[in-house]
Design a protein around this motif. Structure first.
Motif, PDB file in Angstrom:
ATOM      1  N   ASP A 118       0.795  -1.231   0.000  1.00 25.13           N
ATOM      2  CA  ASP A 118       0.000   0.000   0.000  1.00 25.13           C
ATOM      3  C   ASP A 118       0.829   1.284   0.000  1.00 25.13           C
ATOM      4  OD1 ASP A 118       0.912   0.044   2.606  1.00 25.13           O
ATOM      5  OD2 ASP A 118      -1.061  -0.265   3.513  1.00 25.13           O
ATOM      6  N   SER A 119       2.165   1.190   0.039  1.00 24.54           N
ATOM      7  CA  SER A 119       3.021   2.388   0.047  1.00 24.54           C
ATOM      8  C   SER A 119       4.437   1.978  -0.336  1.00 24.54           C
ATOM      9  CB  SER A 119       3.043   3.007   1.446  1.00 24.54           C
ATOM     10  OG  SER A 119       3.712   2.125   2.343  1.00 24.54           O
ATOM     11  N   PRO A 120       5.284   2.925  -0.696  1.00 27.58           N
ATOM     12  CA  PRO A 120       6.679   2.582  -0.995  1.00 27.58           C
ATOM     13  C   PRO A 120       7.380   1.914   0.191  1.00 27.58           C
ATOM     14  CG  PRO A 120       6.186   4.783  -1.805  1.00 27.58           C
ATOM     15  CD  PRO A 120       4.987   4.337  -1.007  1.00 27.58           C
ATOM     16  N   GLU A 121       7.052   2.368   1.408  1.00 30.28           N
ATOM     17  CA  GLU A 121       7.671   1.785   2.603  1.00 30.28           C
ATOM     18  C   GLU A 121       7.225   0.332   2.782  1.00 30.28           C
ATOM     19  OE1 GLU A 121       5.942   4.794   2.549  1.00 30.28           O
ATOM     20  OE2 GLU A 121       7.844   5.876   2.352  1.00 30.28           O
ATOM     21  N   SER A 122       5.920   0.064   2.621  1.00 32.36           N
ATOM     22  CA  SER A 122       5.425  -1.320   2.703  1.00 32.36           C
ATOM     23  C   SER A 122       6.043  -2.174   1.614  1.00 32.36           C
ATOM     24  CB  SER A 122       3.907  -1.392   2.539  1.00 32.36           C
ATOM     25  OG  SER A 122       3.259  -0.595   3.463  1.00 32.36           O
ATOM     26  N   ALA A 123       6.135  -1.634   0.414  1.00 30.65           N
ATOM     27  CA  ALA A 123       6.685  -2.411  -0.704  1.00 30.65           C
ATOM     28  C   ALA A 123       8.117  -2.836  -0.385  1.00 30.65           C
ATOM     29  CB  ALA A 123       6.629  -1.595  -1.996  1.00 30.65           C
ATOM     30  N   ALA A 124       8.919  -1.914   0.100  1.00 30.84           N
ATOM     31  CA  ALA A 124      10.320  -2.234   0.418  1.00 30.84           C
ATOM     32  C   ALA A 124      10.394  -3.293   1.512  1.00 30.84           C
ATOM     33  CB  ALA A 124      11.064  -0.970   0.841  1.00 30.84           C
ATOM     34  N   ARG A 125       9.585  -3.145   2.551  1.00 30.95           N
ATOM     35  CA  ARG A 125       9.585  -4.104   3.656  1.00 30.95           C
ATOM     36  C   ARG A 125       9.123  -5.477   3.179  1.00 30.95           C
ATOM     37  NH1 ARG A 125       6.507  -6.714   7.820  1.00 30.95           N
ATOM     38  NH2 ARG A 125       4.524  -6.198   6.859  1.00 30.95           N
ATOM     39  N   GLU A 126       8.043  -5.497   2.404  1.00 34.71           N
ATOM     40  CA  GLU A 126       7.442  -6.768   1.983  1.00 34.71           C
ATOM     41  C   GLU A 126       8.323  -7.495   0.964  1.00 34.71           C
ATOM     42  OE1 GLU A 126       3.495  -5.530   0.838  1.00 34.71           O
ATOM     43  OE2 GLU A 126       2.941  -5.104   2.919  1.00 34.71           O
ATOM     44  N   ILE A 127       8.951  -6.756   0.051  1.00 34.85           N
ATOM     45  CA  ILE A 127       9.874  -7.388  -0.899  1.00 34.85           C
ATOM     46  C   ILE A 127      11.024  -8.041  -0.125  1.00 34.85           C
ATOM     47  CG2 ILE A 127      11.587  -6.929  -2.720  1.00 34.85           C
ATOM     48  CD1 ILE A 127       9.588  -4.746  -3.780  1.00 34.85           C
ATOM     49  N   ALA A 128      11.589  -7.307   0.812  1.00 35.41           N
ATOM     50  CA  ALA A 128      12.736  -7.820   1.583  1.00 35.41           C
ATOM     51  C   ALA A 128      12.338  -8.988   2.493  1.00 35.41           C
ATOM     52  CB  ALA A 128      13.360  -6.693   2.413  1.00 35.41           C
ATOM     53  N   TYR A 129      11.048  -9.069   2.839  1.00 33.13           N
ATOM     54  CA  TYR A 129      10.540 -10.163   3.692  1.00 33.13           C
ATOM     55  C   TYR A 129      10.630 -11.500   2.955  1.00 33.13           C
ATOM     56  CZ  TYR A 129       7.541 -11.876   7.530  1.00 33.13           C
ATOM     57  OH  TYR A 129       7.042 -12.527   8.638  1.00 33.13           O
ATOM     58  N   PHE A 130      10.518 -11.471   1.625  1.00 30.95           N
ATOM     59  CA  PHE A 130      10.471 -12.717   0.838  1.00 30.95           C
ATOM     60  C   PHE A 130      11.615 -12.906  -0.149  1.00 30.95           C
ATOM     61  CE2 PHE A 130       6.051 -12.302   2.205  1.00 30.95           C
ATOM     62  CZ  PHE A 130       5.804 -13.600   2.631  1.00 30.95           C
ATOM     63  N   PHE A 131      12.288 -11.833  -0.559  1.00 29.72           N
ATOM     64  CA  PHE A 131      13.295 -11.955  -1.615  1.00 29.72           C
ATOM     65  C   PHE A 131      14.589 -11.264  -1.228  1.00 29.72           C
ATOM     66  CE2 PHE A 131       9.212 -12.157  -3.930  1.00 29.72           C
ATOM     67  CZ  PHE A 131       9.407 -13.308  -4.691  1.00 29.72           C
ATOM     68  N   THR A 132      15.709 -11.869  -1.667  1.00 36.08           N
ATOM     69  CA  THR A 132      16.993 -11.170  -1.607  1.00 36.08           C
ATOM     70  C   THR A 132      17.169 -10.433  -2.933  1.00 36.08           C
ATOM     71  OG1 THR A 132      18.159 -13.085  -2.503  1.00 36.08           O
ATOM     72  CG2 THR A 132      17.975 -12.940  -0.110  1.00 36.08           C
ATOM     73  N   GLU A 133      18.005  -9.427  -2.941  1.00 34.28           N
ATOM     74  CA  GLU A 133      18.168  -8.584  -4.150  1.00 34.28           C
ATOM     75  C   GLU A 133      18.611  -9.429  -5.348  1.00 34.28           C
ATOM     76  OE1 GLU A 133      17.404  -5.401  -6.253  1.00 34.28           O
ATOM     77  OE2 GLU A 133      16.926  -5.460  -4.099  1.00 34.28           O
ATOM     78  N   ASN A 134      19.421 -10.472  -5.127  1.00 33.82           N
ATOM     79  CA  ASN A 134      19.889 -11.272  -6.270  1.00 33.82           C
ATOM     80  C   ASN A 134      18.832 -12.238  -6.804  1.00 33.82           C
ATOM     81  OD1 ASN A 134      20.005 -13.343  -4.394  1.00 33.82           O
ATOM     82  ND2 ASN A 134      22.107 -13.950  -4.865  1.00 33.82           N
ATOM     83  N   GLU A 135      17.670 -12.322  -6.157  1.00 35.89           N
ATOM     84  CA  GLU A 135      16.551 -13.118  -6.691  1.00 35.89           C
ATOM     85  C   GLU A 135      15.632 -12.277  -7.570  1.00 35.89           C
ATOM     86  OE1 GLU A 135      15.542 -16.537  -3.453  1.00 35.89           O
ATOM     87  OE2 GLU A 135      15.096 -14.479  -2.821  1.00 35.89           O
ATOM     88  N   ILE A 136      15.894 -10.967  -7.643  1.00 38.01           N
ATOM     89  CA  ILE A 136      15.039 -10.064  -8.413  1.00 38.01           C
ATOM     90  C   ILE A 136      15.748  -9.724  -9.718  1.00 38.01           C
ATOM     91  CG2 ILE A 136      13.817  -7.855  -8.402  1.00 38.01           C
ATOM     92  CD1 ILE A 136      13.924  -8.008  -5.276  1.00 38.01           C
ATOM     93  N   CYS A 137      15.064 -10.001 -10.841  1.00 37.70           N
ATOM     94  CA  CYS A 137      15.721  -9.875 -12.153  1.00 37.70           C
ATOM     95  C   CYS A 137      15.458  -8.507 -12.795  1.00 37.70           C
ATOM     96  CB  CYS A 137      15.219 -10.974 -13.080  1.00 37.70           C
ATOM     97  SG  CYS A 137      15.629 -12.596 -12.453  1.00 37.70           S
TER      98      CYS A 137
END
Ligand code: ATP
Ligand code: MG
Length: 137
Positions: A118-137
């Motif tokens: 629902d926000s840039p802050e949530s997006a950053a938190r939620e992405i990091a909750y499930f993915f490491t940066e090297n899993e994102i293409c």
């Protein structure tokens, strides 16, 4: 471009709606840059929804989220956060605009088929909750 985090929730996975939901996201300018299927542990579900702890819907929400597998995605596109929420429709499927994912597929306010940050802050938190940066293409 912006990134957001999306979940295809248990009710949708159980009804074989993964492809249909991804198609709607992709058709609306949201590219999948990471994706995986998993079953949440209780601890993961509680942590993910920690902001709702104490609300009457929290415990049934956790039970539902661990009841079957989910598919989690990172989506990328212009205004991805707002776009994803627009394509999903509002939380309550009875109030969601026609043609949205929730209007078309959700079973109830709880079993509402999809999640989107629902926000840039949530997006950053939620992405990091499930993915490491090297899993994102
Ligand atoms: P999400 O965060 O999943 O994208 P949302 O931002 O529309 O959805 P929130 O208010 O953050 O909704 O609530 C998180 C989730 O908790 C909802 O998607 C829904 O599954 C559940 N939920 C919210 N409100 C209720 C309610 N009143 N009764 C039952 N379940 C609810
Ligand atoms: Mg929310």
């Amino acid at each position: 471009v912006e990134r957001t985090f999306s979940i295809i929730k248990p009710d949708a996975v159980k009804r074989d709606l993964i492809g249909e939901i991804l198609k709607r996201l992709e058709s609306n300018g949201l590219s999948v840059v990471a994706s995986k299927m998993l079953r949440l542990t209780r601890e993961q579900a509680e942590g993910f929804y920690a902001e709702h702890k104490g609300r009457d819907f929290y415990e049934p929400l956790v039970e539902y989220m661990i009841s079957a597998p989910i598919v989690v995605q990172v989506l990328e596109g212009e205004n991805a956060i707002a776009k994803n929420r627009e394509v999903m429709g509002v939380t309550d499927p009875a109030k969601a605009a026609p043609g949205t994912i929730r209007a078309d597929f959700a079973l109830s306010v709880r079993e509402n088929s999809a999640h989107g940050s629902d926000s840039p802050e949530s997006a950053a938190r939620e992405i990091a909750y499930f993915f490491t940066e090297n899993e994102i293409c």
